[in-house]
Design an enzyme around this catalytic site. Structure first.
Site, PDB file in Angstrom:
ATOM      1  N   CYS A  36      11.413  -4.281  23.221  1.00 41.09           N
ATOM      2  CA  CYS A  36      10.836  -5.525  23.732  1.00 41.09           C
ATOM      3  C   CYS A  36      10.955  -6.707  22.779  1.00 41.09           C
ATOM      4  CB  CYS A  36       9.361  -5.311  24.100  1.00 41.09           C
ATOM      5  SG  CYS A  36       8.274  -5.129  22.653  1.00 41.09           S
ATOM      6  N   ASN A  61     -21.393  11.390  -4.193  1.00 44.72           N
ATOM      7  CA  ASN A  61     -22.515  10.520  -3.810  1.00 44.72           C
ATOM      8  C   ASN A  61     -23.016  10.950  -2.450  1.00 44.72           C
ATOM      9  OD1 ASN A  61     -22.207   8.648  -6.131  1.00 44.72           O
ATOM     10  ND2 ASN A  61     -20.253   8.184  -5.120  1.00 44.72           N
ATOM     11  N   CYS A 118      11.154  -4.618  17.540  1.00 48.12           N
ATOM     12  CA  CYS A 118      11.288  -3.487  18.456  1.00 48.12           C
ATOM     13  C   CYS A 118      12.573  -3.615  19.266  1.00 48.12           C
ATOM     14  CB  CYS A 118      10.068  -3.458  19.374  1.00 48.12           C
ATOM     15  SG  CYS A 118      10.127  -2.187  20.654  1.00 48.12           S
ATOM     16  N   THR A 157     -16.643  11.773   2.368  1.00 46.92           N
ATOM     17  CA  THR A 157     -16.920  10.674   3.288  1.00 46.92           C
ATOM     18  C   THR A 157     -18.424  10.507   3.415  1.00 46.92           C
ATOM     19  OG1 THR A 157     -16.597   9.819   5.535  1.00 46.92           O
ATOM     20  CG2 THR A 157     -16.733  12.210   5.297  1.00 46.92           C
ATOM     21  N   SER A 158     -18.853   9.284   3.611  1.00 52.11           N
ATOM     22  CA  SER A 158     -20.289   8.980   3.599  1.00 52.11           C
ATOM     23  C   SER A 158     -21.024   9.465   4.841  1.00 52.11           C
ATOM     24  CB  SER A 158     -20.491   7.469   3.474  1.00 52.11           C
ATOM     25  OG  SER A 158     -20.023   6.812   4.648  1.00 52.11           O
ATOM     26  N   HIS A 200      -7.489   7.934  12.156  1.00 45.38           N
ATOM     27  CA  HIS A 200      -7.234   6.517  11.873  1.00 45.38           C
ATOM     28  C   HIS A 200      -5.757   6.176  11.750  1.00 45.38           C
ATOM     29  CE1 HIS A 200     -11.586   6.086  10.139  1.00 45.38           C
ATOM     30  NE2 HIS A 200     -11.541   6.213  11.446  1.00 45.38           N
ATOM     31  N   ARG A 202       0.833  -1.214   0.000  1.00 47.60           N
ATOM     32  CA  ARG A 202       0.000   0.000   0.000  1.00 47.60           C
ATOM     33  C   ARG A 202       0.860   1.253   0.000  1.00 47.60           C
ATOM     34  NH1 ARG A 202      -4.480   0.518   4.440  1.00 47.60           N
ATOM     35  NH2 ARG A 202      -4.980   2.319   3.148  1.00 47.60           N
TER      36      ARG A 202
END
Length: 278
Positions: free
Chosen positions: A184, A249, A181, A222-223, A131, A79
């Site tokens: 850890c 839309n 990481c 956005t919807s 997000h 992506r």
């Protein structure tokens, strides 16, 4: 720019501009539609190639990462490679121009996004991400940021003047090798809010406060149907704000006062030009 629109759209843009010029507190929520105009596929678009047989539950949940971290990491690297050469479009630049203009006015424009790309930042905007960030990583176990892999630009507040920002991601490595990481030993994951995870507390507080206190709430690309972000428009409306939507839309939503059934890149440049008198 107004001359390029239909007479009906010109009238609506002028009406919206007069409303926005008369208000001090504006809250804007952007979604996948504004990035799609830059060529970034929306999350709900059908996966292609190697990924067409995988669903959301395989690629974008904590359980998926626990089950097969290499698969999930590889998909996000894919992506990133897909998005790396994408640039802000006229809608991103118009919003950045508006925020820049407010530095010398009494108006406040708070920009919230559901998108994980950094096109708003590349254009010069200050934006709150609900997000997460596609270009940032953190440990999947202890949540420590993984700084070495983060190529996200910091602030672009000073590079506003309608010029295309130099993309900082083109020379990035998209290696599928899992990272660990240093604190850890856990696997490094994208700093993305996956399905089933809570939104970042500070970002959500910023969004709620801006929506609750704004005089106009603008939903772009956005919807307004996916919660909890969809609740921001309702929160604004409950507190007396006017609600505007820019979306090819439109949402079948009774709380919207002004609707532009057009792409953001068509509406925002003339709208912002009319607001700022530039």
């Amino acid at each position: 720019m107004l001359a390029e629109l239909t007479p009906a759209l010109i009238a609506e843009v002028e009406r919206a501009a007069q409303l926005l010029k008369s208000k001090s507190r504006i809250c804007i929520l952007t979604g996948a539609g504004i990035s799609a105009e830059s060529g970034i596929p929306t999350f709900r678009d059908k996966q292609t190639g190697l990924w067409e047989n995988y669903g959301v539950e395989d690629l974008a949940t904590p359980e998926a990462f626990t089950r097969d971290p290499k698969l999930v990491w590889s998909w996000y690297q894919w992506r990133r490679q897909l998005v790396a050469d994408k640039a802000p479009n006229p809608a991103h630049h118009a919003l950045a121009q508006w925020q820049y203009h407010t530095q010398t006015s009494d108006q406040t424009v708070t920009l919230i996004t559901q998108n994980v790309d950094d096109l708003h930042e590349q254009a010069g905007s200050s934006v709150t991400h609900l997000h997460g960030h596609l270009w940032r990583n953190r440990c999947g176990q202890c949540n420590a940021p993984y700084q070495e892999q983060s190529s996200a630009p910091s602030d672009h507040q000073d590079i506003m003047q309608n010029t295309m920002s130099v993309n900082t991601h083109l020379d990035m490595s998209f290696d599928n090798t899992l990272l660990t990481c240093s604190h850890c030993g856990g696997y490094i994951r994208p700093d993305i809010v996956w399905f089933g995870e809570a939104l970042p507390v500070q970002a959500w507080q910023t969004a709620e406060e801006a929506a609750a206190n704004c005089e106009v709430f603008i939903s772009i690309g956005t919807s307004s149907l996916v919660y909890p972000a969809a609740g921001l428009a309702q929160l604004a409306k409950q507190n007396g704000a006017q609600v505007m939507e820019i979306n090819p839309n439109p949402t079948p939503n009774t709380i919207v006062d002004i609707t532009f059934a057009e792409k953001a890149g068509v509406i925002l440049p003339p709208l912002i030009e009319a607001i700022t008198d530039l």
